[in-house]
Design an enzyme around this catalytic site. Structure first.
Site, PDB file in Angstrom:
ATOM      1  N   SER A 126       0.798  -1.237   0.000  1.00 40.76           N
ATOM      2  CA  SER A 126       0.000   0.000   0.000  1.00 40.76           C
ATOM      3  C   SER A 126       0.826   1.279   0.000  1.00 40.76           C
ATOM      4  O   SER A 126       0.251   2.369  -0.058  1.00 40.76           O
ATOM      5  CB  SER A 126      -0.950   0.002   1.200  1.00 40.76           C
ATOM      6  OG  SER A 126      -2.088  -0.779   0.917  1.00 40.76           O
ATOM      7  N   LYS A 129       0.463   4.061  -2.526  1.00 36.39           N
ATOM      8  CA  LYS A 129      -0.437   5.199  -2.292  1.00 36.39           C
ATOM      9  C   LYS A 129       0.331   6.495  -2.017  1.00 36.39           C
ATOM     10  O   LYS A 129      -0.241   7.579  -2.133  1.00 36.39           O
ATOM     11  CB  LYS A 129      -1.388   4.894  -1.137  1.00 36.39           C
ATOM     12  CG  LYS A 129      -2.374   3.756  -1.419  1.00 36.39           C
ATOM     13  CD  LYS A 129      -3.313   3.543  -0.241  1.00 36.39           C
ATOM     14  CE  LYS A 129      -4.318   2.430  -0.505  1.00 36.39           C
ATOM     15  NZ  LYS A 129      -3.733   1.085  -0.419  1.00 36.39           N
ATOM     16  N   SER A 304      -5.791   3.218   4.552  1.00 36.45           N
ATOM     17  CA  SER A 304      -5.239   2.433   3.443  1.00 36.45           C
ATOM     18  C   SER A 304      -6.346   1.804   2.601  1.00 36.45           C
ATOM     19  O   SER A 304      -6.363   0.605   2.335  1.00 36.45           O
ATOM     20  CB  SER A 304      -4.288   1.350   3.961  1.00 36.45           C
ATOM     21  OG  SER A 304      -3.403   0.936   2.940  1.00 36.45           O
TER      22      SER A 304
END
Length: 486
Positions: A126, A129, A304
């Site tokens: 993640s 991101k 997330s």
């Protein structure tokens, strides 16, 4: 002999009576001493005892609480490469890190102070991101909202639910869904009824997004597992079947489900819902808007959220003239970051920036550079950042808001349950985005070291299970907090 025995018996009885009186007397003395001691403690003759043994203390002097967030001191000792190497040596060699890459930089100057395989492409999970949020801050207005509308259909009895790219619509009875300030399906229903229209069919238009709804490297079991839903331009609570639960199982048909729920709320048969497209020039009947981008970015980063990530990525694609698909999202993201001066050598993205794909690759150098630039005033990816140090009049980096979107160790988002038992020194000081897949864990953010200096970091572990690698990553970040590395 009998008389002597009686005499002896009588003498023994007398002795026993005297002994008994001695024992009784001793007990009475002990009781008297105990009672006296208790009386001296309780003081029954005082006013306090008569009021239950309690006293009322004088009121304390009023205290003034002035909470504030202070900036890092301008005169904090500068960390050194040798100091960082000495501090990090014992923790970066932990075998639980697996295939490991790392970069640590000085947040005041942008200088790289420590690196280990900084150019090696790693699975970011993640932490992709980080790239997505940076591109969104550079390409989109912070107050941008996404519109979901209902328009007239091709037939008089049809209405079309047109997906505009917002997965935060909610059908919760109280209007409070998973996403903060998400738009309400009930508002669409109220507007439709106020229009006087009586439809018997709902068409759902998903044509804003093109291409597949699942990215390469995504697993279909992650839909039921709650990590992702197929990326449609309209959803209820991100496709969650249990709307208020973060990792609720998701629906495999989020857009159709939104249309069916709209039909039910209008009193229609959900079987009268189908996919289609709105006719050209269709009149708007109802519309609702998402929360502003700044709020959606915060939710995406703190929690997330993969669905939010992929829909925001398509907003970037639209703003840069690319198609709203996985491919277009990657094009828009990378075009934006390269235009800002970031070197994306080694970056490969299979999805739009959620990081859910095991095919994604990002070097630690790129992730750390984005965080470092966010800490520097008025800087871009390739600018000579040293030219602005100490200039009080310069403006903040356009990426500075990214720092506020990072979870706080031991307190918020995906770091809530970390740094609470082990590595407590980092609690409240480390702010970082987490990344977790079965084969990868990463931690990217910043920390104020013991000397009051900001250190940025990108820590990436591959080929280890998260149960082993995450504590090892946390230990490194906590070491940076404890570091007096001047």
């Amino acid at each position: 002999m009998v008389g002597a025995d009686k005499k002896n018996i009588g003498g023994l009885a007398a002795k026993r009576r005297r002994r008994n009186w001695i024992i009784v007397a001793s007990v009475l003395v002990m009781v008297l001493v105990a009672v006296t001691s208790v009386a001296l403690i309780l003081k029954p003759w005082t006013e306090e005892f008569r009021h239950g043994g309690l006293t009322v203390a004088a009121a304390p002097a009023p205290a003034t609480v002035s909470p504030r967030v202070a900036p890092a001191p301008a005169d904090a000792p500068a960390p050194s490469k040798a100091g960082l190497a000495a501090a990090l040596g014992p923790v970066v060699n932990n075998p639980d890190l697996g295939v490991f890459a790392a970069v640590v930089s000085d947040g005041d100057t942008g200088e790289v102070l420590f690196s280990l395989d900084p150019d090696k492409p790693q699975i970011p999970a993640s932490n992709a991101k980080i790239l997505l949020a940076a591109a969104a801050l550079l390409a989109l207005p912070q107050d941008q909202r996404v519109t979901t509308e209902v328009v007239t259909g091709a037939a008089p009895n049809e209405l079309v639910l047109v997906g505009g790219g917002d997965p935060t619509l909610t059908a919760q009875p109280d209007g409070k869904g998973y996403y903060q300030d998400g738009p309400k399906l009930s508002d669409l229903v109220a507007q439709i009824r106020a229009s006087g229209r009586t439809p018997d069919t709902i068409v759902v238009d998903t044509s804003r997004y093109t291409g597949p709804s699942m990215a390469p490297g995504w697993l279909t079991e992650d839909i039921a597992g709650g990590s992702i839903a197929p990326i449609d331009p309209v959803m209820l609570d991100g496709g969650r079947l249990e709307p208020l639960r973060a990792y609720s199982p998701r629906t495999p048909t989020p857009a159709l489900d939104a249309g069916r729920r709209l039909a039910v709320e209008l009193g229609l048969d959900p079987a009268r819902v189908r996919l289609g497209t709105a006719p050209a020039g269709a009149a708007r009947v109802a519309a609702v808007q998402s929360a502003p981008l700044r709020d959606r970015l915060r939710d995406m980063m703190v929690d997330s959220d993969d669905v939010l990530a992929e829909t925001i990525a398509r907003e970037i694609a639209a703003a840069t003239g690319a198609e709203q698909s996985f491919t277009g999202a990657v094009t828009g993201l990378t075009t934006t970051l390269r235009a800002a001066g970031f070197d994306l050598t080694g970056v490969t993205l299979a999805d739009g920036g959620s990081g859910l794909s095991v095919d994604d690759r990002i070097p630690a150098r790129v992730l750390d550079r984005i965080i470092t630039v966010a800490t520097l005033p008025n800087s871009a990816g390739s600018q000579d950042d040293s030219s602005v140090q100490g200039a009080a009049s310069v403006t903040a980096s356009p990426l500075s808001a990214l720092l506020d979107y990072l979870p706080v160790a031991g307190a918020t988002g995906t770091l809530t349950d970390r740094y609470t038992v082990r590595d407590r020194a980092g609690a409240g000081w480390v702010r970082a985005k987490t990344g977790t897949l079965d084969v990868a864990s990463s931690l990217v953010g910043y920390v104020l070291d013991r000397d009051g200096r900001v250190l940025t970091f990108a820590l990436m572990s591959n080929e280890r299970l998260p149960g082993a690698s995450r504590p090892a990553l946390d230990a490194i970040a906590a070491t940076l907090r404890n570091c007096g590395c001047s």
